[in-house]
Design a protein around this motif. Structure first.
Motif, short mmCIF file in Angstrom:
data_model
loop_
_atom_site.label_atom_id
_atom_site.label_comp_id
_atom_site.label_asym_id
_atom_site.label_seq_id
_atom_site.Cartn_x
_atom_site.Cartn_y
_atom_site.Cartn_z
N ALA A 11 -2.16 -12.72 1.87
CA ALA A 11 -1.40 -12.21 0.73
C ALA A 11 -2.27 -12.14 -0.52
O ALA A 11 -2.22 -11.16 -1.28
CB ALA A 11 -0.17 -13.08 0.48
N LEU A 12 -3.08 -13.18 -0.73
CA LEU A 12 -3.96 -13.19 -1.90
C LEU A 12 -5.01 -12.09 -1.81
O LEU A 12 -5.33 -11.43 -2.81
CB LEU A 12 -4.64 -14.56 -2.03
N GLN A 13 -5.55 -11.88 -0.63
CA GLN A 13 -6.55 -10.83 -0.45
C GLN A 13 -5.94 -9.44 -0.66
O GLN A 13 -6.57 -8.57 -1.27
CB GLN A 13 -7.17 -10.92 0.95
N CYS A 14 -4.74 -9.25 -0.16
CA CYS A 14 -4.06 -7.97 -0.34
C CYS A 14 -3.78 -7.70 -1.81
O CYS A 14 -4.00 -6.59 -2.31
CB CYS A 14 -2.75 -7.95 0.46
N PHE A 15 -3.30 -8.72 -2.51
CA PHE A 15 -3.03 -8.57 -3.93
C PHE A 15 -4.31 -8.27 -4.70
O PHE A 15 -4.35 -7.36 -5.54
CB PHE A 15 -2.37 -9.83 -4.48
N GLU A 16 -5.38 -9.01 -4.43
CA GLU A 16 -6.64 -8.83 -5.17
C GLU A 16 -7.21 -7.44 -4.94
O GLU A 16 -7.66 -6.77 -5.90
CB GLU A 16 -7.65 -9.90 -4.73
N ALA A 17 -7.19 -6.99 -3.68
CA ALA A 17 -7.74 -5.66 -3.38
C ALA A 17 -6.89 -4.56 -4.03
O ALA A 17 -7.43 -3.59 -4.59
CB ALA A 17 -7.80 -5.46 -1.87
N ALA A 18 -5.58 -4.70 -3.97
CA ALA A 18 -4.69 -3.70 -4.57
C ALA A 18 -4.86 -3.68 -6.09
O ALA A 18 -4.86 -2.61 -6.72
CB ALA A 18 -3.24 -4.00 -4.21
N ALA A 19 -5.05 -4.86 -6.68
CA ALA A 19 -5.23 -4.94 -8.14
C ALA A 19 -6.57 -4.35 -8.55
O ALA A 19 -6.69 -3.71 -9.60
CB ALA A 19 -5.12 -6.39 -8.59
N THR A 25 -3.19 2.04 -0.85
CA THR A 25 -3.87 2.79 0.21
C THR A 25 -5.33 2.36 0.32
O THR A 25 -5.82 2.06 1.42
CB THR A 25 -3.80 4.30 -0.07
N ARG A 26 -6.03 2.30 -0.81
CA ARG A 26 -7.44 1.92 -0.78
C ARG A 26 -7.60 0.45 -0.41
O ARG A 26 -8.57 0.07 0.27
CB ARG A 26 -8.08 2.21 -2.12
N ALA A 27 -6.67 -0.38 -0.82
CA ALA A 27 -6.72 -1.80 -0.43
C ALA A 27 -6.56 -1.93 1.08
O ALA A 27 -7.26 -2.71 1.73
CB ALA A 27 -5.61 -2.57 -1.15
N ALA A 28 -5.66 -1.14 1.64
CA ALA A 28 -5.44 -1.17 3.09
C ALA A 28 -6.69 -0.73 3.84
O ALA A 28 -7.07 -1.33 4.86
CB ALA A 28 -4.25 -0.28 3.45
N GLU A 29 -7.34 0.31 3.35
CA GLU A 29 -8.58 0.79 4.00
C GLU A 29 -9.66 -0.29 3.97
O GLU A 29 -10.37 -0.50 4.96
CB GLU A 29 -9.06 2.06 3.29
N GLU A 30 -9.80 -0.94 2.83
CA GLU A 30 -10.83 -1.98 2.70
C GLU A 30 -10.56 -3.16 3.63
O GLU A 30 -11.48 -3.72 4.22
CB GLU A 30 -10.89 -2.47 1.24
N LEU A 31 -9.30 -3.55 3.76
CA LEU A 31 -8.93 -4.73 4.54
C LEU A 31 -8.63 -4.40 6.01
O LEU A 31 -8.29 -5.31 6.77
CB LEU A 31 -7.73 -5.41 3.90
N LEU A 33 -6.10 -2.78 7.20
CA LEU A 33 -4.67 -2.98 7.45
C LEU A 33 -3.96 -1.66 7.16
O LEU A 33 -4.54 -0.71 6.64
CB LEU A 33 -4.11 -4.08 6.52
N THR A 34 -2.68 -1.62 7.49
CA THR A 34 -1.89 -0.45 7.12
C THR A 34 -1.40 -0.60 5.69
O THR A 34 -1.30 -1.72 5.16
CB THR A 34 -0.68 -0.28 8.05
N GLN A 35 -1.07 0.53 5.06
CA GLN A 35 -0.55 0.48 3.70
C GLN A 35 0.75 -0.31 3.66
O GLN A 35 1.01 -1.06 2.72
CB GLN A 35 -0.32 1.89 3.17
N SER A 36 1.54 -0.18 4.71
CA SER A 36 2.81 -0.90 4.79
C SER A 36 2.58 -2.40 4.82
O SER A 36 3.32 -3.17 4.19
CB SER A 36 3.57 -0.45 6.04
N ALA A 37 1.54 -2.83 5.55
CA ALA A 37 1.25 -4.26 5.66
C ALA A 37 0.83 -4.84 4.30
O ALA A 37 1.27 -5.92 3.91
CB ALA A 37 0.16 -4.50 6.69
N VAL A 38 0.00 -4.09 3.59
CA VAL A 38 -0.44 -4.55 2.26
C VAL A 38 0.76 -4.63 1.32
O VAL A 38 0.94 -5.62 0.59
CB VAL A 38 -1.51 -3.61 1.69
N SER A 39 1.59 -3.59 1.32
CA SER A 39 2.76 -3.55 0.45
C SER A 39 3.69 -4.72 0.75
O SER A 39 4.24 -5.35 -0.16
CB SER A 39 3.48 -2.23 0.63
N LYS A 40 3.85 -5.04 2.04
CA LYS A 40 4.74 -6.14 2.44
C LYS A 40 4.19 -7.48 1.96
O LYS A 40 4.94 -8.34 1.48
CB LYS A 40 4.89 -6.14 3.96
#
Length: 299
Positions: A11-19, A25-31, A33-40
């Motif tokens: 969750a912390l990694q998803c938040f940091e990448a999205a921020a 979308t770009r956070a999901a590509e980097e990690l 994961l799917t965009q849905s997974a990052v958003s969740k």
């Protein structure tokens, strides 16, 4: 004890990448994961924190004030996890880390040169050396061994004397060109460089020669002897420093002794370690190594 708020690392990694990207979308590509997974993951984090971390303005993602504040904290956490993981990754299973605390100038000018060969003789001891200006917290395990200047007393610690010191006034040869220094009193007419840790140094130096100077406490003030030495080399004035710290500069002529009166300091340099740790192999090996190097100090 209240339940800890412990979001997952994901969750912390998803938040940091999205921020950082301001894009799920770009956070999901980097990690990967799917965009849905990052958003969740971010939504679960917001629910746990009871604050929105993002908002959309004109179809673009922005951090909320709470999100910006949280990002600073999350970056600290992720950076520390990365550092700690690399720290362990870099050592073999047999490696022991010895944490050494030292005053900056002592560490740079005496300790480091005298550590040459220690790694070859003790390949399983990794030295982690830090410079400290404030008193060390030895007994709370922030350091295994510490070097300090003083009277050799430290509650709960064994303190072994290494050597004393004499302070001398040094400056560049150019500073003295055209100015005759016929007595110690003449130095009061120069800029006297001050060291924060020894505020009485110049006063004591003059007093030991039955002299009084109105400028004993005046002059630029520096945190460390190293900075005083650099200031002296830059021609900023005369520095009163322990003789052993400027051996190199005196030998190559970059500095000279302005007036050859050597005042023994009231304290000495010590190595210290917790009383209960005398037989810890890594500490014992390091202390023995240091004590063997003490006779190499130039008088």
């Amino acid at each position: 004890m209240s339940k800890r708020l412990m979001p997952s690392m994901t969750a912390l990694q998803c938040f940091e990448a999205a921020a950082r990207h301001l894009s799920f979308t770009r956070a999901a590509e980097e990690l990967h994961l799917t965009q849905s997974a990052v958003s969740k993951q971010v939504a679960q984090l917001e629910e746990m924190l009871c604050h929105h971390l993002f908002e959309r303005i004109r179809r673009r993602l922005h951090l909320t004030p709470a999100g910006a504040l949280y990002l600073e904290e999350v970056n600290k956490i992720l950076n520390q996890v990365d550092i700690s993981s690399r720290y362990i990754l870099s050592y073999g299973g047999e490696t022991e880390v010895l944490r050494v605390a030292t005053q900056p100038t002592f560490g740079a000018r005496w300790l480091i040169p005298n550590l040459m060969g220690f790694g070859r003789q003790h390949p399983n001891i990794h030295l982690d050396i830090s410079s400290e200006l404030e008193p060390f917290d030895l007994l709370r395990a922030k350091a295994d061994v510490a070097f300090f200047y003083g009277q050799g007393t430290w509650p709960g610690a064994t303190c072994l004397a290494l050597f004393g010191e004499e302070v001398v006034p040094v400056c560049t040869p150019e500073l003295l060109v055209g100015r005759r220094v016929r007595s110690a009193a003449a130095l009061s007419g120069f800029v006297l460089l001050q060291c924060t840790s020894r505020p009485e140094a110049w006063h004591e130096w003059f007093q030991a020669q039955d002299l009084q100077s109105q400028n004993s406490y005046h002059g630029p003030r520096f945190d460390t002897f190293y900075m005083c030495i650099r200031a002296a080399r830059a021609g900023c004035g005369i520095a009163l420093v322990p003789r052993y710290l400027v051996d190199e500069e005196l030998e190559d002529g970059k500095l000279v002794i302005a007036w050859d009166f050597r005042l023994p300091s009231s304290g000495a340099h010590f190595i210290a370690y917790p009383e209960h740790a005398a037989e810890v192999p890594k500490i014992k090996a390091f202390v023995q190594w240091v004590l063997q190097r003490v006779p190499e100090i130039k008088e």
